[in-house]
Motif scaffolding. Sequence first.
Motif, mmCIF file in Angstrom:
data_model
loop_
_atom_site.group_PDB
_atom_site.id
_atom_site.type_symbol
_atom_site.label_atom_id
_atom_site.label_comp_id
_atom_site.label_asym_id
_atom_site.label_seq_id
_atom_site.Cartn_x
_atom_site.Cartn_y
_atom_site.Cartn_z
ATOM 1 N N PHE A 193 6.583 19.058 25.059
ATOM 2 C CA PHE A 193 6.396 17.709 24.565
ATOM 3 C C PHE A 193 4.955 17.337 24.819
ATOM 4 C CE2 PHE A 193 6.176 13.134 25.217
ATOM 5 C CZ PHE A 193 6.761 12.680 24.042
ATOM 6 N N ILE A 194 4.250 16.903 23.792
ATOM 7 C CA ILE A 194 2.851 16.532 23.963
ATOM 8 C C ILE A 194 2.611 15.135 23.391
ATOM 9 C CG2 ILE A 194 2.000 18.898 23.958
ATOM 10 C CD1 ILE A 194 1.009 18.377 21.091
ATOM 11 N N SER A 195 1.555 14.516 23.868
ATOM 12 C CA SER A 195 1.122 13.216 23.389
ATOM 13 C C SER A 195 -0.387 13.296 23.194
ATOM 14 C CB SER A 195 1.476 12.143 24.420
ATOM 15 O OG SER A 195 1.058 10.886 23.990
ATOM 16 N N THR A 196 -0.869 12.796 22.072
ATOM 17 C CA THR A 196 -2.292 12.860 21.781
ATOM 18 C C THR A 196 -2.717 11.642 20.977
ATOM 19 O OG1 THR A 196 -4.055 14.305 20.941
ATOM 20 C CG2 THR A 196 -2.020 14.203 19.650
ATOM 21 N N GLU A 197 -4.009 11.391 20.949
ATOM 22 C CA GLU A 197 -4.560 10.306 20.129
ATOM 23 C C GLU A 197 -5.402 10.903 19.019
ATOM 24 O OE1 GLU A 197 -4.809 6.421 23.000
ATOM 25 O OE2 GLU A 197 -6.659 7.478 22.526
ATOM 26 N N ILE A 198 -5.255 10.323 17.844
ATOM 27 C CA ILE A 198 -5.960 10.784 16.650
ATOM 28 C C ILE A 198 -6.724 9.589 16.079
ATOM 29 C CG2 ILE A 198 -5.690 11.845 14.358
ATOM 30 C CD1 ILE A 198 -4.558 13.655 16.476
ATOM 31 N N ASP A 199 -7.898 9.842 15.516
ATOM 32 C CA ASP A 199 -8.643 8.778 14.851
ATOM 33 C C ASP A 199 -7.868 8.292 13.626
ATOM 34 O OD1 ASP A 199 -10.763 8.911 16.625
ATOM 35 O OD2 ASP A 199 -11.856 10.375 15.406
ATOM 36 N N LEU A 200 -7.786 6.991 13.479
ATOM 37 C CA LEU A 200 -7.113 6.385 12.340
ATOM 38 C C LEU A 200 -7.912 6.683 11.073
ATOM 39 C CD1 LEU A 200 -4.754 4.566 11.501
ATOM 40 C CD2 LEU A 200 -6.230 2.599 11.909
ATOM 41 N N GLN A 201 -7.225 7.118 10.034
ATOM 42 C CA GLN A 201 -7.857 7.451 8.755
ATOM 43 C C GLN A 201 -7.544 6.363 7.726
ATOM 44 O OE1 GLN A 201 -9.685 10.429 8.502
ATOM 45 N NE2 GLN A 201 -9.242 10.644 10.674
ATOM 46 N N ASP A 202 -8.417 6.201 6.740
ATOM 47 C CA ASP A 202 -8.205 5.212 5.685
ATOM 48 C C ASP A 202 -7.063 5.618 4.753
ATOM 49 O OD1 ASP A 202 -10.284 3.588 6.574
ATOM 50 O OD2 ASP A 202 -11.765 4.645 5.354
ATOM 51 N N ASN A 203 -6.923 6.896 4.540
ATOM 52 C CA ASN A 203 -5.946 7.423 3.599
ATOM 53 C C ASN A 203 -4.777 8.039 4.370
ATOM 54 O OD1 ASN A 203 -4.667 9.525 1.996
ATOM 55 N ND2 ASN A 203 -6.308 9.236 0.514
ATOM 56 N N PRO A 204 -3.534 7.683 4.044
ATOM 57 C CA PRO A 204 -2.382 8.252 4.759
ATOM 58 C C PRO A 204 -2.314 9.782 4.684
ATOM 59 C CG PRO A 204 -1.688 6.397 3.423
ATOM 60 C CD PRO A 204 -3.125 6.673 3.080
ATOM 61 N N HIS A 205 -2.709 10.348 3.554
ATOM 62 C CA HIS A 205 -2.689 11.805 3.416
ATOM 63 C C HIS A 205 -3.688 12.450 4.382
ATOM 64 C CE1 HIS A 205 -2.152 15.703 1.579
ATOM 65 N NE2 HIS A 205 -3.465 15.795 1.386
ATOM 66 N N GLU A 206 -4.885 11.855 4.509
ATOM 67 C CA GLU A 206 -5.884 12.375 5.441
ATOM 68 C C GLU A 206 -5.408 12.247 6.880
ATOM 69 O OE1 GLU A 206 -9.571 10.405 4.703
ATOM 70 O OE2 GLU A 206 -9.718 11.173 2.654
ATOM 71 N N LEU A 207 -4.707 11.164 7.195
ATOM 72 C CA LEU A 207 -4.163 10.979 8.541
ATOM 73 C C LEU A 207 -3.145 12.066 8.848
ATOM 74 C CD1 LEU A 207 -3.889 9.407 11.173
ATOM 75 C CD2 LEU A 207 -2.237 7.915 10.012
ATOM 76 N N GLN A 208 -2.262 12.345 7.913
ATOM 77 C CA GLN A 208 -1.261 13.386 8.109
ATOM 78 C C GLN A 208 -1.921 14.745 8.335
ATOM 79 O OE1 GLN A 208 1.479 13.912 4.849
ATOM 80 N NE2 GLN A 208 2.862 15.138 6.067
ATOM 81 N N LEU A 209 -2.940 15.060 7.567
ATOM 82 C CA LEU A 209 -3.657 16.331 7.748
ATOM 83 C C LEU A 209 -4.346 16.396 9.112
ATOM 84 C CD1 LEU A 209 -5.247 16.911 4.229
ATOM 85 C CD2 LEU A 209 -3.318 18.110 5.249
ATOM 86 N N ALA A 210 -4.948 15.282 9.543
ATOM 87 C CA ALA A 210 -5.617 15.246 10.843
ATOM 88 C C ALA A 210 -4.614 15.448 11.975
ATOM 89 C CB ALA A 210 -6.354 13.920 11.017
ATOM 90 N N ILE A 211 -3.452 14.840 11.848
ATOM 91 C CA ILE A 211 -2.409 14.993 12.868
ATOM 92 C C ILE A 211 -1.939 16.440 12.928
ATOM 93 C CG2 ILE A 211 -0.017 14.403 13.442
ATOM 94 C CD1 ILE A 211 -0.660 11.561 12.304
ATOM 95 N N LYS A 212 -1.619 17.024 11.790
ATOM 96 C CA LYS A 212 -1.136 18.408 11.770
ATOM 97 C C LYS A 212 -2.179 19.381 12.317
ATOM 98 C CE LYS A 212 2.258 17.950 8.102
ATOM 99 N NZ LYS A 212 2.676 18.398 6.765
ATOM 100 N N THR A 213 -3.439 19.156 11.973
ATOM 101 C CA THR A 213 -4.513 20.018 12.463
ATOM 102 C C THR A 213 -4.629 19.937 13.983
ATOM 103 O OG1 THR A 213 -5.730 19.797 10.391
ATOM 104 C CG2 THR A 213 -6.982 20.500 12.319
ATOM 105 N N GLU A 214 -4.582 18.725 14.516
ATOM 106 C CA GLU A 214 -4.684 18.540 15.967
ATOM 107 C C GLU A 214 -3.484 19.146 16.689
ATOM 108 O OE1 GLU A 214 -6.319 17.697 19.537
ATOM 109 O OE2 GLU A 214 -7.303 17.469 17.596
#
Length: 58
Positions: free
Chosen positions: A5-26
């Motif tokens: 189980f992990i918890s992380t912070e990701i930079d908020l993206q303007d586009n939901p698709h970009e946010l999803q990609l950033a989350i998956k990459t991290e």
Amino acid sequence: MTTHFISTEIDLQDNPHELQLAIKTELQKQGEPLRWAITSVDTEQQKVKVEAVVTRIS
């Protein structure tokens, strides 16, 4: 193979698709994501908190 189980912070993206990609990459840096969820959004800091379950090969 172990699960973690992990918890992380990701930079908020303007586009939901970009946010999803950033989350998956991290998350893939931590292992193979099984499932994840955005648990909070901090608009002042422009961050989202993500909690996930990932698998790792031991």
